[in-house]
Scaffold this motif. Structure first.
Motif, short mmCIF file in Angstrom:
data_model
loop_
_atom_site.label_atom_id
_atom_site.label_comp_id
_atom_site.label_asym_id
_atom_site.label_seq_id
_atom_site.Cartn_x
_atom_site.Cartn_y
_atom_site.Cartn_z
N UNK A 698 -13.19 -6.02 -13.55
CA UNK A 698 -12.02 -6.51 -14.29
C UNK A 698 -10.71 -6.05 -13.68
N UNK A 699 -10.75 -5.44 -12.51
CA UNK A 699 -9.52 -4.96 -11.87
C UNK A 699 -8.59 -6.12 -11.55
N UNK A 700 -7.29 -5.84 -11.54
CA UNK A 700 -6.27 -6.82 -11.17
C UNK A 700 -5.46 -6.28 -10.00
N UNK A 701 -4.71 -7.12 -9.31
CA UNK A 701 -3.95 -6.64 -8.14
C UNK A 701 -2.90 -5.61 -8.52
N UNK A 702 -2.72 -4.65 -7.66
CA UNK A 702 -1.61 -3.72 -7.82
C UNK A 702 -0.37 -4.32 -7.15
N UNK A 703 0.80 -3.93 -7.63
CA UNK A 703 2.05 -4.50 -7.13
C UNK A 703 2.94 -3.38 -6.60
N UNK A 704 3.71 -3.73 -5.59
CA UNK A 704 4.64 -2.74 -5.04
C UNK A 704 5.99 -3.39 -4.77
N UNK A 705 7.01 -2.58 -4.86
CA UNK A 705 8.37 -2.98 -4.51
C UNK A 705 8.87 -2.06 -3.40
N UNK A 706 9.32 -2.66 -2.31
CA UNK A 706 9.83 -1.90 -1.17
C UNK A 706 11.29 -2.25 -0.95
N UNK A 707 12.12 -1.22 -0.87
CA UNK A 707 13.53 -1.39 -0.51
C UNK A 707 13.76 -0.63 0.79
N UNK A 708 14.40 -1.25 1.72
CA UNK A 708 14.77 -0.55 2.95
C UNK A 708 16.18 -0.98 3.35
N UNK A 709 16.94 -0.03 3.83
CA UNK A 709 18.28 -0.33 4.32
C UNK A 709 18.58 0.64 5.44
N UNK A 710 19.21 0.13 6.49
CA UNK A 710 19.50 0.99 7.62
C UNK A 710 20.46 0.32 8.59
N UNK A 711 20.63 0.96 9.73
CA UNK A 711 21.53 0.41 10.72
C UNK A 711 20.99 0.71 12.12
#
Length: 965
Positions: A698-711
């Protein structure tokens, strides 16, 4: 056919990315006039990892680390995992230095988010996983054909689909190699051991006036074993509290765990540390020492690998080019553990057993509470007479990739492809003992003065385990058990994509790019362990459950790159990047233990949005937000509940812990401690207890949020210099997890405090003595569920600079560094979170220092090139001190100091296509930190150190040669 000036466009587009992207080898800083091995004038496929839009002017907005073929060559590594595990964006996964828990593979773990959350690609396409857990064995990647390895950290599911949560490792193969090349390398330590040989032959040719190209490659690798007993610091198993020899209480004389007032002190009884040990004559007395298992274990596992690969492409016209790859890999890896034993499984002993002395009958007699002449005991006896436990893993991979791509005109290009792969896996587990036969052979009576099995079936041989030297070869042959499991994992993927140019905004001069496509993927895994593995009849190897599970996923995706501004004040370039993917899953799990099938379906959206801004030439700001997912793999969906072994430091019900605490005492009774045993329950043995693991349909997908900022900085005033700084923030929600045994135990006894609570119901105590060690009915259930939250934040730094000194000397410097700010895990909402940055131990299993970097300095002088590599690993603190307030005085090494390793290598080119290379890794022969065998998890902590993180081999020499014509 339209010709592309690759070198010029690389300088404008991809080359700056490579230069600025955390270079591991400064020699890749400048784009060559032609890609190595390429035919002049032939169109090359531009690969920008992290995007499906293949344009030479496209740059990446995700931080990318690039490992060149030269870096791999110079490292002296026979497998690419030996190079990738050193990059600061990764922590060491399973590899050649992992003994306990090594299933015969090598894996990659980016950002310490586990291997399941790192997606492995070859030329932008999925590689076949080695088993039901969906993880790729990177030993199967053809090292000799690698042109470079792109490591993109952070979510990339909008581009590549599931699993790209921590990032993507994309192996780019050299599909334009021409000529013949032979390569061989040999290495060994300064002590003459840990020998490794690697050899390969590669042939590539063009035909039909350059319209076709064919490459074939074959390779052979052999690596010999290095035992921990070969190093002075790991000759004995040491305890973390005093670094004195300790070891396992499952010892050769045989120990019984119970309450023996005539043998143990009252303090040992109160601490749950009372054991009686057999002497050779069968008497029972105090324990004299413990079993030293270290000399049997390995710092380098032996392996043998055969590889064959073929790459093919043929251009029928500008609009139709066929491409294909065929791969065959056969790997054999052997892990070796100390001899098996009874490991305090519950056994019945009849008191009139002729192998028992009268003294032993007197000691055991009080345990016969029902007067039937039998006693039930938790018995630990090491069966050294049978030999070491050997695990032999034989993996055979076949993968076929084929398709068509072409130019449709008007800036449009397409690709259609299909690929099929399978891994057949044979697992042999040798020299364990048969629990049922051992029990049968221990129930013995004297018949006419001859020891005789009470149950003579199965050709029973009376077994004497009561004292060292009493197990004869005939007895050993009767109880010896070899086991086997056979798995087959298959993967089929097909898809089609269309990419090209769209409109051009009035404020820009470059057209917008797009890519759209569809994909279909089917994964299936079948695992067939033998009957003894299924039944858990092997105390030393535990058990495995049969698995028959499959799923398929249908996906559609789109991606755009839109130049918004170009050539205006404060905006030499401003580009928007976006992507979207929809995935629909269906799965089927056949429970081969209980029968029946389970189906589960789910769908999800993934997306990304970001871009880059170049206010002035030479300075570029980049940022990206990405939603990524990881769908449950076949093992997480389909594996039945399976007994095994886990880690535990503290059992609240053990020893004197509950004495005087009425509430805890009652809870211990309510969760399985037998009546009257409070104060005498044995604690974890060598930091280990029994556990259960299993899947959940009965497992469901895990979700992730990635933020990246650079120069990225590439000043015109300083040619040859580039630097980048990128901040990353990865959050994973609804993460699929297996609670650690300590988490479950703490949750029951410190938070729920309810025997009917969720966590307390996961605890099954030994019915004889209340401990968490014993037979297959005992243990902590650590099966999978969606519950955890994970967070990783940090900053990646990269810089490279190269310049010439006179006309003949070129100097190059590069650094790739990561400062990890947070590595926070929260097992479930009811638990507090914990931050593992700079910590290691039983909770923070894989070392995660605050600072890691690799710094390269290279000198090129004519045909000679010399490279000095500096590998830095920051300090680590024992996690129990920071997370639980433990006294630092409880550990001889409360803090592991920072470590630096230096590697020196060189190459020398000889006229006629010959090249010699050689090097010394760990130049100063620096030993690893010695912390004791119980400092961390059993898979990561071995030989009194962390052999995958720190170098246990010592100074290592290698020499190699290649010839190309």
């Amino acid at each position: 056919m339209k010709k592309i000036d690759i070198a010029a466009r690389l300088r404008c587009g991809v080359a700056p990315v490579i230069l600025a992207s955390a270079m591991l080898s400064p020699s890749i800083a400048i784009a060559q006039d032609e890609p190595q091995g390429a035919d002049p004038g032939v169109e090359q496929v531009i690969v920008v990892t992290g995007s499906r839009i293949a344009r030479p002017d496209l740059t990446s907005n995700s931080p990318i680390s690039i490992v060149s073929a030269e870096s791999i060559n110079r490292s002296g590594a026979a497998s690419v995992e030996d190079v990738l595990r050193d990059i600061p964006q990764a922590v060491p996964g399973i590899g050649g230095q992992t003994n306990n828990g090594n299933p015969g593979v090598a894996t990659i773990d980016l950002r310490n988010l586990t291997e399941q959350r790192t997606l492995v690609l070859v030329d932008g396409k999925r590689f076949t996983p080695y088993d039901k857990d969906g993880i790729v064995d990177v030993n199967m990647i053809p090292t000799a054909l690698i042109k470079r390895v792109d490591v993109v950290t952070g979510g990339a599911s909008a581009v590549y689909g599931s699993d790209a949560v921590a990032g993507v490792v994309n192996f780019i193969l050299d599909d334009e190699f021409s000529g013949f090349k032979a390569d061989a390398q040999y290495g060994l330590t300064s002590r003459g051991d840990a020998r490794t040989f690697d050899g390969s032959l590669t042939y590539g040719t063009s035909f039909s006036e350059g319209r076709g190209h064919f490459i074939v490659n074959g390779g052979y690798t052999k690596q010999k074993a290095l035992y921990q007993g070969r190093r002075s610091f790991s000759e004995f198993a040491l305890g973390q509290a005093d670094l004195q020899p300790s070891g396992s209480l499952t010892d050769t004389p045989g120990n019984i765990a119970d309450t023996f007032p005539t043998i143990c002190s009252q303090a040992d009884i109160d601490d749950g540390n009372c054991y009686a040990q057999f002497s050779p004559n069968g008497d029972l007395g105090p324990v004299a020492g413990s079993f030293n298992f270290n000399p049997y274990n390995l710092f380098q596992v032996p392996q043998e690998r055969y590889q064959a690969h073929a790459l093919f492409k043929y251009e029928f016209s500008d609009a139709v080019t066929f491409f294909g790859r065929a791969s065959y890999v056969d790997t054999k890896v052997q892990t070796i553990l100390a001899p098996s034993g009874t490991f305090f499984y519950p056994f019945t002993i009849n008191l009139d057993n002729p192998f028992l002395s009268d003294q032993a009958r007197g000691v055991l007699g009080p345990l016969d509470t029902d007067g039937d002449g039998n006693v039930d005991v938790a018995f630990g006896r090491r069966t050294t007479e049978i030999g070491t436990r050997d695990s032999i893993y034989r993996n055979k991979l076949m993968q076929f990739v084929g398709g068509f791509r072409g130019d449709l005109g008007g800036g449009l290009n397409y690709e259609v492809f299909a690929q099929y792969g399978q891994v057949k896996r044979r697992q042999q587990y040798l020299n364990d003992i048969d629990f049922a036969k051992t029990q049968q052979g221990m129930l013995v009576r004297s018949v006419g003065g001859v020891p005789t099995c009470i149950d003579p079936s199965n050709g029973c041989v009376p077994v004497n385990l009561f004292g060292a030297g009493n197990l004869t070869p005939e007895m050993g042959d009767f109880i010896r058990l070899d086991l086997e499991a056979n798995d087959k994992t298959t993967q089929f993927v097909t898809g089609a994509s269309l990419a090209g140019e769209m409109f051009t905004l009035p404020t820009a001069s470059t057209a917008a790019g797009f890519a759209v496509g569809v994909e279909y993927r089917r994964e299936k895994s079948i695992s067939r362990p033998d009957a003894n593995l299924i039944a858990g009849n092997a105390p030393g190897f535990g058990s495995q459950s049969p698995v028959d599970a499959k799923y398929n996923v249908k996906e559609v995706y789109a991606e755009v790159s839109i130049p918004l501004l170009e050539g205006v004040a404060f905006a030499e370039s401003l580009v928007f990047e976006g992507g979207l993917r929809y995935s629909k899953y269906s799965s089927t799990v056949d429970n081969l233990v209980t029968g029946g099938s389970f189906g589960n379906g789910f769908s999800n959206w993934t997306y990304k949005a970001g871009g880059e801004w170049m206010p002035v030439e030479g300075f570029r700001v980049r940022g990206l937000y990405q939603r990524a997912v990881r769908a449950p793999n076949l093992g997480e969906l389909g594996e039945p509940r399976t007994p095994g072994t886990g880690d535990l430091e503290t059992d609240p019900c053990a020893g004197a812990n509950p004495v005087g605490n009425a509430a805890l005492t009652q809870l211990c009774y309510d969760t399985g401690v037998p009546a009257g045993r409070i104060g005498t329950v044995n604690g974890p043995i060598a930091g280990q207890i029994n556990n259960y693991s299993g899947g959940n349909p009965t497992l469901t997908p895990e979700k992730s949020d990635t933020y990246s900022i650079g120069f990225v900085v590439q000043p015109r005033q300083l040619p040859g210099f580039s630097a980048s700084v990128d901040y990353f923030n990865i959050k994973v929600k609804n993460a699929i997890t297996q609670f650690s045994e300590q988490v479950i135990v703490d949750a029951c006894y410190e938070q729920e405090m309810d025997p009917n609570g969720f966590f307390c119901q996961l605890i099954n105590r030994n019915p004889l003595n209340g401990s968490l060690s014993g037979g297959t009915e005992t243990g902590v259930d650590a099966s999978t569920l969606n519950a955890a939250s994970l967070k990783r934040t940090g900053i990646d730094f990269a810089a490279a600079y190269q310049f010439t000194v006179g006309q003949d000397v070129r100097l190059q410097f590069g650094i790739n560094a990561t400062r990890t700010i947070k590595a926070v895990d929260q097992p479930a909402d009811i638990f507090p979170s914990y931050d593992c940055v700079g910590l290691v131990g039983k909770t923070c299993l894989r070392p995660q220092p605050k600072w890691q970097f690799i710094q390269n300095s290279q000198l090129d002088y004519g045909p000679l090139s010399v490279l000095l590599r500096w590998r830095y690993i920051g300090k680590l603190t024992k996690d129990d001190i920071v997370l639980n307030g433990a006294d630092p005085a409880d550990y001889v090494v409360p803090v592991i100091k920072a470590r630096s390793y230096f590697d020196l290598s060189s190459t020398f080119d000889i006229e006629g296509g010959f090249q010699l290379r050689g090097g010394i890794n760990n130049l100063f022969d620096k030993k690893p930190p010695i912390v004791g065998n119980d400092y961390g998890g059993t898979a990561e902590n071995s030989g009194n150190t962390f052999p995958a993180t720190y170098d246990p081999l010592g100074r290592y020499f290698f020499i190699g040669a290649s010839v190309k014509f």
